[in-house]
Design a protein around this motif. Structure first.
Motif, PDB file in Angstrom:
ATOM      1  N   LEU A 139       0.833  -1.205   0.000  1.00  0.00           N
ATOM      2  CA  LEU A 139       0.000   0.000   0.000  1.00  0.00           C
ATOM      3  C   LEU A 139       0.869   1.257   0.000  1.00  0.00           C
ATOM      4  O   LEU A 139       0.628   2.191  -0.775  1.00  0.00           O
ATOM      5  N   ALA A 140       1.907   1.277   0.837  1.00  0.00           N
ATOM      6  CA  ALA A 140       2.804   2.446   0.892  1.00  0.00           C
ATOM      7  C   ALA A 140       3.539   2.645  -0.433  1.00  0.00           C
ATOM      8  O   ALA A 140       3.622   3.763  -0.950  1.00  0.00           O
ATOM      9  N   ILE A 141       4.054   1.576  -0.989  1.00  0.00           N
ATOM     10  CA  ILE A 141       4.779   1.685  -2.254  1.00  0.00           C
ATOM     11  C   ILE A 141       3.840   2.079  -3.391  1.00  0.00           C
ATOM     12  O   ILE A 141       4.187   2.891  -4.246  1.00  0.00           O
ATOM     13  N   SER A 142       2.631   1.536  -3.386  1.00  0.00           N
ATOM     14  CA  SER A 142       1.679   1.881  -4.448  1.00  0.00           C
ATOM     15  C   SER A 142       1.314   3.362  -4.405  1.00  0.00           C
ATOM     16  O   SER A 142       1.176   4.002  -5.448  1.00  0.00           O
ATOM     17  N   LEU A 143       1.188   3.916  -3.205  1.00  0.00           N
ATOM     18  CA  LEU A 143       0.898   5.352  -3.077  1.00  0.00           C
ATOM     19  C   LEU A 143       2.102   6.194  -3.528  1.00  0.00           C
ATOM     20  O   LEU A 143       1.925   7.243  -4.165  1.00  0.00           O
ATOM     21  N   ALA A 144       3.308   5.734  -3.226  1.00  0.00           N
ATOM     22  CA  ALA A 144       4.509   6.458  -3.655  1.00  0.00           C
ATOM     23  C   ALA A 144       4.626   6.450  -5.179  1.00  0.00           C
ATOM     24  O   ALA A 144       4.926   7.488  -5.794  1.00  0.00           O
ATOM     25  N   VAL A 145       4.381   5.308  -5.796  1.00  0.00           N
ATOM     26  CA  VAL A 145       4.430   5.214  -7.260  1.00  0.00           C
ATOM     27  C   VAL A 145       3.344   6.107  -7.870  1.00  0.00           C
ATOM     28  O   VAL A 145       3.585   6.830  -8.844  1.00  0.00           O
ATOM     29  N   ALA A 146       2.153   6.090  -7.274  1.00  0.00           N
ATOM     30  CA  ALA A 146       1.054   6.936  -7.762  1.00  0.00           C
ATOM     31  C   ALA A 146       1.427   8.411  -7.669  1.00  0.00           C
ATOM     32  O   ALA A 146       1.140   9.192  -8.582  1.00  0.00           O
ATOM     33  N   PHE A 147       2.092   8.806  -6.588  1.00  0.00           N
ATOM     34  CA  PHE A 147       2.530  10.198  -6.434  1.00  0.00           C
ATOM     35  C   PHE A 147       3.488  10.586  -7.570  1.00  0.00           C
ATOM     36  O   PHE A 147       3.324  11.622  -8.212  1.00  0.00           O
ATOM     37  N   VAL A 148       4.468   9.741  -7.823  1.00  0.00           N
ATOM     38  CA  VAL A 148       5.475  10.030  -8.847  1.00  0.00           C
ATOM     39  C   VAL A 148       4.836  10.145 -10.235  1.00  0.00           C
ATOM     40  O   VAL A 148       5.181  11.038 -11.012  1.00  0.00           O
ATOM     41  N   LEU A 149       3.885   9.286 -10.535  1.00  0.00           N
ATOM     42  CA  LEU A 149       3.269   9.299 -11.862  1.00  0.00           C
ATOM     43  C   LEU A 149       2.147  10.335 -12.011  1.00  0.00           C
ATOM     44  O   LEU A 149       1.814  10.725 -13.131  1.00  0.00           O
TER      45      LEU A 149
END
Length: 172
Positions: A139-149
């Motif tokens: 969940l944390a990594i998915s939110l970080a990737v979503a932020f970057v994209l």
């Protein structure tokens, strides 16, 4: 000397205001504005996403129902954060809703698509329980990737006077 300092302060303030609202400077501060807009979006999305995943997982719902709840709550909290600020600026409810929809819809949609895409594609993440490190890590990594994209999407929208550029006029 005091009058001169006041004049210089006024000129500096006027120059700041001119730069702040001048579309010609949008590219100079576009990335910083896009990052702030995306962090704002991420906050609402993360609240809704985490709450939806926790509730759906705790209630033993299937993956689809849990994702639908998480996405619905992400949109709700994303819009709610924008509405709060715009309403605080004295805008009426109907106009504030229009501003929030115009400002946040694409940003939240991209963030949710990326975020949930990462979770769905991550092996075992959808089946992990609340006590599993995999659940929270994915969940944390998915939110970080979503932020970057999502940040470039917000920069593109702000550069065209859309997205959080619309909300910005209500923040004083």
């Amino acid at each position: 000397m005091g009058a001169r300092m006041q004049h210089e302060a006024h000129d500096t303030h006027a120059h700041h205001q001119h730069q702040h609202h001048d579309p010609g400077t949008a590219s100079a501060n576009g990335w910083a504005t896009a990052v702030r807009a995306t962090l704002h979006c991420l906050t609402g999305c993360a609240i809704g996403e985490v709450l939806g995943m926790v509730v759906g997982t705790a209630l033993g719902w299937g993956n689809t129902a849990t994702l639908v709840l998480a996405v619905a709550l992400a949109f709700f909290f994303g819009y709610a954060l924008t509405l709060r600020g715009v309403l605080k600026a004295g805008v009426g409810l109907r106009a504030a809703v229009r501003v929030a929809l115009a400002a946040d819809t694409l940003s939240i949609a991209v963030m949710e698509l990326v975020d949930n895409g990462v979770i769905v594609l991550w092996p075992g993440a959808m089946d992990a329980g609340l006590g599993d490190a995999l659940f929270w890590g994915a969940l944390a990594i998915s939110l970080a990737v979503a932020f970057v994209l999502t940040t470039p999407v917000n920069k593109w929208m702000i550069g065209r006077g859309r997205g959080h550029a619309v909300v910005h006029q209500y923040h004083h």
